[in-house]
Each structure stands twice: as structure tokens, then as C-alpha cells.
Design a protein around this motif. Structure first.
Motif, PDB file in Angstrom:
ATOM      1  N   ILE A 101      -9.337  -2.560   0.321  1.00 47.78           N
ATOM      2  CA  ILE A 101      -8.720  -0.967   0.102  1.00 47.78           C
ATOM      3  C   ILE A 101      -8.208  -0.458   1.168  1.00 47.78           C
ATOM      4  O   ILE A 101      -6.851   0.096   1.109  1.00 47.78           O
ATOM      5  N   GLY A 102      -8.756  -0.787   2.279  1.00 48.96           N
ATOM      6  CA  GLY A 102      -8.132  -0.123   3.559  1.00 48.96           C
ATOM      7  C   GLY A 102      -7.012  -0.750   3.987  1.00 48.96           C
ATOM      8  O   GLY A 102      -5.795  -0.153   4.386  1.00 48.96           O
ATOM      9  N   GLU A 103      -6.514  -1.946   3.719  1.00 43.03           N
ATOM     10  CA  GLU A 103      -5.362  -2.716   4.084  1.00 43.03           C
ATOM     11  C   GLU A 103      -4.310  -2.151   3.154  1.00 43.03           C
ATOM     12  O   GLU A 103      -3.286  -1.936   3.703  1.00 43.03           O
ATOM     13  N   LYS A 104      -4.782  -2.009   1.912  1.00 43.97           N
ATOM     14  CA  LYS A 104      -3.826  -1.513   1.134  1.00 43.97           C
ATOM     15  C   LYS A 104      -3.265  -0.156   1.410  1.00 43.97           C
ATOM     16  O   LYS A 104      -2.277   0.451   1.478  1.00 43.97           O
ATOM     17  N   ASP A 105      -4.262   0.958   1.623  1.00 46.21           N
ATOM     18  CA  ASP A 105      -4.021   2.303   2.137  1.00 46.21           C
ATOM     19  C   ASP A 105      -2.998   2.213   3.520  1.00 46.21           C
ATOM     20  O   ASP A 105      -2.210   3.188   3.506  1.00 46.21           O
ATOM     21  N   LEU A 106      -3.379   1.473   4.248  1.00 45.31           N
ATOM     22  CA  LEU A 106      -2.527   1.551   5.583  1.00 45.31           C
ATOM     23  C   LEU A 106      -1.018   0.815   5.417  1.00 45.31           C
ATOM     24  O   LEU A 106      -0.156   1.220   5.949  1.00 45.31           O
ATOM     25  N   ALA A 107      -1.124  -0.277   4.441  1.00 42.28           N
ATOM     26  CA  ALA A 107       0.196  -0.609   3.958  1.00 42.28           C
ATOM     27  C   ALA A 107       0.921   0.342   3.255  1.00 42.28           C
ATOM     28  O   ALA A 107       2.307   0.555   3.825  1.00 42.28           O
ATOM     29  N   LEU A 108       0.542   1.249   2.512  1.00 47.45           N
ATOM     30  CA  LEU A 108       1.048   2.602   1.992  1.00 47.45           C
ATOM     31  C   LEU A 108       1.554   3.553   2.939  1.00 47.45           C
ATOM     32  O   LEU A 108       2.713   4.093   2.821  1.00 47.45           O
ATOM     33  N   ALA A 109       0.632   3.750   4.021  1.00 49.59           N
ATOM     34  CA  ALA A 109       1.084   4.668   5.162  1.00 49.59           C
ATOM     35  C   ALA A 109       2.291   4.183   5.874  1.00 49.59           C
ATOM     36  O   ALA A 109       3.159   4.909   6.336  1.00 49.59           O
ATOM     37  N   GLU A 110       2.239   2.978   6.274  1.00 53.57           N
ATOM     38  CA  GLU A 110       3.330   2.375   6.839  1.00 53.57           C
ATOM     39  C   GLU A 110       4.564   2.271   6.186  1.00 53.57           C
ATOM     40  O   GLU A 110       5.607   2.560   6.843  1.00 53.57           O
ATOM     41  N   GLU A 111       4.579   2.148   4.829  1.00 49.15           N
ATOM     42  CA  GLU A 111       5.709   2.321   4.012  1.00 49.15           C
ATOM     43  C   GLU A 111       6.188   3.623   3.829  1.00 49.15           C
ATOM     44  O   GLU A 111       7.496   3.825   3.973  1.00 49.15           O
ATOM     45  N   LEU A 112       5.315   4.589   3.824  1.00 52.06           N
ATOM     46  CA  LEU A 112       5.814   5.963   3.755  1.00 52.06           C
ATOM     47  C   LEU A 112       6.320   6.349   4.971  1.00 52.06           C
ATOM     48  O   LEU A 112       7.513   7.118   5.255  1.00 52.06           O
ATOM     49  N   ALA A 113       5.736   6.033   6.190  1.00 51.59           N
ATOM     50  CA  ALA A 113       6.458   6.608   7.559  1.00 51.59           C
ATOM     51  C   ALA A 113       7.803   5.774   7.632  1.00 51.59           C
ATOM     52  O   ALA A 113       8.672   6.293   8.122  1.00 51.59           O
ATOM     53  N   ALA A 114       7.965   4.604   7.074  1.00 51.87           N
ATOM     54  CA  ALA A 114       9.426   3.715   7.141  1.00 51.87           C
ATOM     55  C   ALA A 114      10.277   4.619   6.424  1.00 51.87           C
ATOM     56  O   ALA A 114      11.339   4.717   6.886  1.00 51.87           O
ATOM     57  N   GLY A 115       9.903   4.920   5.091  1.00 50.10           N
ATOM     58  CA  GLY A 115      10.795   5.373   4.381  1.00 50.10           C
ATOM     59  C   GLY A 115      11.315   6.884   4.874  1.00 50.10           C
ATOM     60  O   GLY A 115      12.354   7.470   4.404  1.00 50.10           O
ATOM     61  N   ALA A 116      10.328   7.538   5.857  1.00 49.71           N
ATOM     62  CA  ALA A 116      10.793   8.858   6.280  1.00 49.71           C
ATOM     63  C   ALA A 116      11.277   8.749   7.506  1.00 49.71           C
ATOM     64  O   ALA A 116      11.505   9.815   8.349  1.00 49.71           O
ATOM     65  N   ASP A 117      11.460   7.416   8.169  1.00 51.52           N
ATOM     66  CA  ASP A 117      12.140   7.085   9.522  1.00 51.52           C
ATOM     67  C   ASP A 117      11.188   7.905  10.790  1.00 51.52           C
ATOM     68  O   ASP A 117      11.601   8.342  11.469  1.00 51.52           O
ATOM     69  N   ALA A 118       9.650   7.595  10.323  1.00 54.04           N
ATOM     70  CA  ALA A 118       8.816   8.248  11.386  1.00 54.04           C
ATOM     71  C   ALA A 118       8.195   7.026  11.995  1.00 54.04           C
ATOM     72  O   ALA A 118       7.755   6.049  11.209  1.00 54.04           O
TER      73      ALA A 118
END
Length: 280
Positions: free
Chosen positions: A241-258
Motif C-alpha cells: 500500500i505504501g509503495e502504491k501511495d508513494l507512486a501516486l504522489a510521484e505521479e501527482l508531482a510529475a503532472g504538476a511539474d513539481a
């Protein structure tokens, strides 16, 4: 109780969803529940109608909550539910998924007259009974208001965030803090032990000054006391679950160019670290 919600459906009776459904079962409404694991479903015998399929949960329901593991499982639920749900019904997505997935589901549901809100939850209380989460909602605020009585059943706090997907983005950011702090707590415990610092004294100081959050404390305790096979299996599942949540955060950041260097580094360490403890 309310004119708008008389029949409620709920899919996903795990550690979070099961407790949400537990509180919903106390409301004066018709509740239908479903889980792929028979033992989870059996716990609601006599408290709710036990559905034989996901589609059955949606039949005649005014609202259906989904609390499963990830985007793939949510979409499986949606595929089964949308053909069965009536016009005017509301779909609540409690699972932590990509904001774009929630938006895609809403686009599919709109022609059918079904409203969708993202309604992720994060635990605020560790008690075994009563409201226990902070529920964030995204989407049309008027739709969220129609299910407020449902949210109040299991929530200590609720807050409308903004457009569809905004609550999911907030939840992902909140989870990012939790997982990074968990990994930091395990690292601190390792450094302290190697330096001869008594673990009980370390935890006393960290708790007193606010550094020791409840999630961090739980994982540090696991690091110190891995326990039996059941306890190790639970924490192994949390690694995924943690790995999934962090992958979501990584993708969210990338999409926002952060930039998200801490997110990426933590993701590379988390599963490996927790599974090593499980196998110790």
C-alpha cells in the motif's frame, strides 16, 4: 433520517472500509455490503444485507461507497456498478486513487445520470467504535451535501475541497507525509539502537515533543517487535500500500511539474525495508 439516502451500498470491508461500514450499519437505512473475502462479509451477518456480487450492491441504491485497494480494483467495482445503479444515485470513492481516474469515472457515469464524488478518508481516531476518519470530498458540493448524513456516520471531520479529484490530490499529499515520516521513524530507531540510545527513552522524548506520530509509532513498534506470522503478513501488505501511495504522489508531482526527490527516494526504500523486517 434523510429523504435522499434510504438505501446504501458499500464495497470493500477491509481494515478501513469494514470500519466505515460498521458505522453505516448503525444508521436507520437499508445497507447492502460486499467483499471478495467471505470472512470479511460474514462479519456483517445480521447487520446488513450480504450481496452475492458487486452489481447487487448497486441495485436500487441511493448511494454506494467504494473502499478497495487501488485504481484497478476501483475500476472493477465501477464496471459492475454503473449498469446496475439507478439515475440520481451517488457513487462515493473512498479508495486512494489517481485524481484522473476519479474524473474518468465521473465522465462514464454522467450519461447514466449517476453523480460521482471523490471522498477519501484518513484515520483520526484509533478507537474500535464510533466515527474515526477525516473525510475529504471533491466534486459538486451540492452532491456531497446530499450524502453528508452518510459521511457523518463514520467521520470525526468532513471538508469539501473543490472540484472532482481535488480531495484525492489532498489525500495523496497527506499520505506522502505519513509514509515519509514512517520511514524516517524506522531509520531513527536504527541509528539510535546502533548508537546505544535506549529505545524507550528515544520514544518518550519523540512522543513528548510531537515527533512521534501514531502511524510512525505503529511501524517503529513493528520494527522493534515483528511478532507472529499474522502481524508480519499485515505489515507486508502495508508495504504494498505504501509503495502504491508513494507512486501516486510521484505521479501527482510529475503532472504538476513539481520536484519530489524525497518521495522518489522513500519509494525506493519503503517496500524493501518493511519486507526485510517481516523476514527478520
Amino acid at each position: 433520517m434523510t429523504d435522499s439516502i434510504r438505501k446504501m451500498g458499500f464495497i470493500g470491508l477491509g481494515s478501513m472500509g469494514g470500519d466505515q461500514a460498521r458505522e453505516l450499519a448503525k444508521l436507520p437505512l437499508d445497507l447492502t455490503v460486499y467483499d471478495v473475502f467471505p470472512e470479511a462479509l460474514a462479519k456483517f451477518e445480521g447487520r446488513a444485507k450480504l450481496a452475492a456480487s458487486m452489481a447487487e450492491v448497486g441495485v436500487d441504491a441511493d448511494a454506494v461507497g467504494i473502499c478497495v485497494r487501488d485504481d484497478t480494483q476501483v475500476l472493477e467495482c465501477v464496471d459492475a456498478l454503473l449498469p446496475a445503479m439507478k439515475r440520481g444515485a451517488i457513487l462515493l470513492i473512498h479508495s486512494t486513487i489517481k485524481p484522473k481516474t476519479a474524473q474518468h469515472i465521473a465522465e462514464r457515469a454522467a450519461p447514466l445520470g449517476i453523480d460521482v464524488i471523490d471522498a477519501p478518508v484518513t484515520r483520526t481516531e484509533m478507537t474500535k467504535d464510533g466515527p474515526f476518519v477525516f473525510c475529504m470530498t471533491g466534486g459538486e458540493e451540492s452532491v456531497a451535501a446530499r450524502v453528508q448524513v452518510v459521511l457523518n456516520a463514520f467521520s470525526t471531520n468532513t471538508m469539501h475541497i473543490g472540484p472532482l479529484g481535488s480531495a484525492m490530490a489532498l489525500k495523496i499529499c497527506n499520505n506522502l507525509v505519513s509514509w515519509c515520516s514512517i520511514m524516517l521513524g524506522i531509520e531513527v530507531a536504527n541509528v539510535a539502537e546502533a548508537s546505544g540510545v535506549p529505545m524507550d527513552k528515544l520514544l518518550t522524548v519523540m512522543k513528548r515533543n510531537g515527533n512521534l506520530t501514531p502511524p510512525m509509532a505503529g511501524f517503529v513498534d513493528f520494527r522493534n517487535n515483528p511478532g507472529d506470522a499474522a502481524r508480519r503478513a499485515f505489515f507486508a501488505s502495508q508495504a504494498g500500500i505504501g509503495e502504491k501511495d508513494l507512486a501516486l504522489a510521484e505521479e501527482l508531482a510529475a503532472g504538476a511539474d513539481a520536484a519530489s526527490p524525497i518521495t522518489s527516494h522513500t519509494k525506493t526504500l519503503l517496500k524493501k525495508t518493511l519486507l526485510a523486517i517481516c523476514e527478520s
